[in-house]
Design a protein around this motif. Structure first.
Motif, mmCIF file in Angstrom:
data_model
loop_
_atom_site.group_PDB
_atom_site.id
_atom_site.type_symbol
_atom_site.label_atom_id
_atom_site.label_comp_id
_atom_site.label_asym_id
_atom_site.label_seq_id
_atom_site.Cartn_x
_atom_site.Cartn_y
_atom_site.Cartn_z
ATOM 1 N N VAL A 322 -4.745 5.612 10.398
ATOM 2 C CA VAL A 322 -3.656 5.633 9.413
ATOM 3 C C VAL A 322 -3.038 4.249 9.279
ATOM 4 N N ASP A 323 -2.870 3.563 10.399
ATOM 5 C CA ASP A 323 -2.323 2.208 10.356
ATOM 6 C C ASP A 323 -3.226 1.291 9.522
ATOM 7 N N ALA A 324 -4.539 1.415 9.717
ATOM 8 C CA ALA A 324 -5.469 0.580 8.947
ATOM 9 C C ALA A 324 -5.409 0.924 7.465
ATOM 10 N N ALA A 325 -5.284 2.218 7.136
ATOM 11 C CA ALA A 325 -5.203 2.617 5.735
ATOM 12 C C ALA A 325 -3.924 2.091 5.081
ATOM 13 N N VAL A 326 -2.810 2.162 5.811
ATOM 14 C CA VAL A 326 -1.541 1.657 5.277
ATOM 15 C C VAL A 326 -1.630 0.154 5.049
ATOM 16 N N GLN A 327 -2.207 -0.568 6.004
ATOM 17 C CA GLN A 327 -2.325 -2.013 5.830
ATOM 18 C C GLN A 327 -3.255 -2.359 4.664
ATOM 19 N N ALA A 328 -4.262 -1.511 4.420
ATOM 20 C CA ALA A 328 -5.123 -1.743 3.251
ATOM 21 C C ALA A 328 -4.333 -1.559 1.963
ATOM 22 N N ALA A 329 -3.450 -0.556 1.926
ATOM 23 C CA ALA A 329 -2.608 -0.349 0.746
ATOM 24 C C ALA A 329 -1.659 -1.524 0.541
ATOM 25 N N LEU A 330 -1.084 -2.029 1.627
ATOM 26 C CA LEU A 330 -0.202 -3.188 1.511
ATOM 27 C C LEU A 330 -0.976 -4.429 1.073
ATOM 28 N N ALA A 331 -2.216 -4.545 1.529
ATOM 29 C CA ALA A 331 -3.042 -5.686 1.108
ATOM 30 C C ALA A 331 -3.323 -5.627 -0.388
ATOM 31 N N ASN A 332 -3.520 -4.419 -0.935
ATOM 32 C CA ASN A 332 -3.726 -4.287 -2.380
ATOM 33 C C ASN A 332 -2.492 -4.733 -3.156
#
Length: 414
Positions: A322-332
């Motif tokens: 979940v942390d990796a998915a959230v950071q991917a969303a923030l990167a977008n």
């Protein structure tokens, strides 16, 4: 016009180190939980001495060697005083003291075969019949259930040996005494285990309260000085523009990080109290982690994190994904939105699921672009976000429209 930011203090108040607070180790003075147990054992020994005195006086004529019986009784009196003092001091409670206690007790029990006659043991129990229980209980408190089982077996062996030496029959009194010692040892050992656990939890609660109060005091001090100064720098820098705007942006980021640091400190201090705490010891043993604490560190000037005050425990693998998915969303957001775009990160702890929502106020996009990006091989959303949540058995919903920002909702089953 030259912009001069307000004067910032040279140093911040330092957060207290864990070593400055009381610890709950065994070398600290007893907090009152075990003390009543040791006082009760001492009282039991004294009452047993009175019973042994009554036996000697009542059956004095049946003693083979009265002087030896009185010597054994004097030894019992002296050791009762020594043991009462030794067990009262926490640092003295060690298996070596228990071994000495048992050696003295078994020696007094074995001396019965020389002090008493066969007629005495037909009329009365050995001099150490009840007094032996004091050592057995002390061994159960120090050594636990294993010692509570071994000591009564030793008592039975010595008692049988004494009776065989004196030519007496083995009666039901011997196994009854062993069973009573086993039951008493197990009961006292279990009570001691509960008392020690309660003592550790109480010490942890006291330490937590001290840390919380100190943290709140420091937080008030920081809020009244440093955070206000950083907020003023950010606001004035934005108003002035140019290089001052860059300085204001940096001040805003430092303010957000400092606020997050205070929150993370509070969470880190709350988590280790596993028994009176929000995250149980079973969660720690099963490899569970706190999702709220993990995502809390992502807060900054652009990202606002809202999470429950209590921990949100999930499997360690799920927290990582979940942390990796959230950071991917923030990167977008960082890659496709303007620099002034704000992001709100919301963590919701529901009964069966945990929902993490990432919402921004950027330009948004047409929902058809998500499918187009996946078909073109750009898998940031399809794999980094949706794929990770799907592998956890969850689901992802994306809501976006031109001019309305983007909202990514990730639901993960508990």
């Amino acid at each position: 016009m030259t912009f001069r930011p307000p004067r910032i203090p040279r140093s911040l108040p330092s957060l207290p180190s864990p070593s400055t607070f009381p610890t709950s180790g065994r070398t600290t003075p007893a907090m009152g939980y075990e003390a009543p147990i040791w006082r009760a054992i001492s009282a039991f020994r004294i009452a047993s001495l009175l019973y042994a005195l009554v036996l000697i006086v009542q059956h004095h004529a049946l003693l083979a060697r009265p002087w030896l019986a009185w010597t054994v009784f004097a030894t019992m009196v002296a050791w009762t005083a020594v043991a009462g003092y030794a067990y009262a001091v926490d640092q003295h409670r060690h298996w070596r003291l228990v071994l000495v206690d048992l050696a003295v007790t078994f020696a007094c029990q074995a001396a019965t075969m020389f002090a008493a006659s066969p007629g005495y043991l037909r009329m009365a129990p050995p001099l150490t019949a009840t007094w032996f229980g004091g050592a057995a209980l002390a061994a159960a408190v120090i050594g636990g259930r294993r010692w509570a089982l071994i000591i009564p077996v030793g008592y039975g062996i010595v008692d049988i040996t004494v009776r065989v030496k004196l030519g007496l029959d083995i009666t039901a009194a011997t196994p009854r005494g062993m069973v009573l010692l086993i039951l008493a040892g197990f009961a006292v050992g279990y009570m001691t285990h509960i008392a020690q656990a309660a003592e550790r939890r109480f010490a942890a609660a006291v330490e937590l309260e001290a840390r919380t109060r100190e943290r709140e005091r420091l937080a008030r001090s920081i809020h009244d000085s440093v955070l206000q100064v950083l907020a003023i720098v950010q606001r004035r820098g934005t108003e002035l523009g140019g290089e001052a705007a860059d300085l204001g942006r940096l001040a805003g980021e430092q303010e957000a990080k400092l606020r997050a640091l205070i929150g993370v400190q509070a969470q880190a201090e709350r988590t280790p109290v596993d028994a009176a705490a929000d995250v149980s010891a079973a969660d720690a043993e099963e490899g569970r982690a706190d999702l709220s604490a993990r995502l809390g560190v992502l807060a900054c000037a652009r990202v606002t994190v809202s999470a429950p005050a209590l921990p949100v425990p999930l499997a360690q693998h799920a927290v990582d994904e979940v942390d990796a998915a959230v950071q991917a969303a923030l990167a977008n957001v960082e890659r496709h939105c303007p620099a002034e775009t704000r992001v709100w990160l919301l963590v919701e702890d529901e009964e069966d699921t945990v929902t993490v929502t990432v919402r921004d106020d950027g330009p948004g996009m047409d929902e058809s672009r998500i499918a187009e990006a996946a078909s073109d091989g750009r898998l940031g959303i399809a794999q980094s976000i949706q794929g990770r949540i799907r592998d956890l058995g969850g689901e992802t919903a994306i809501f976006t429209a031109p001019g309305e920002g983007t909202e990514v909702e990730m639901r993960v089953p508990r």
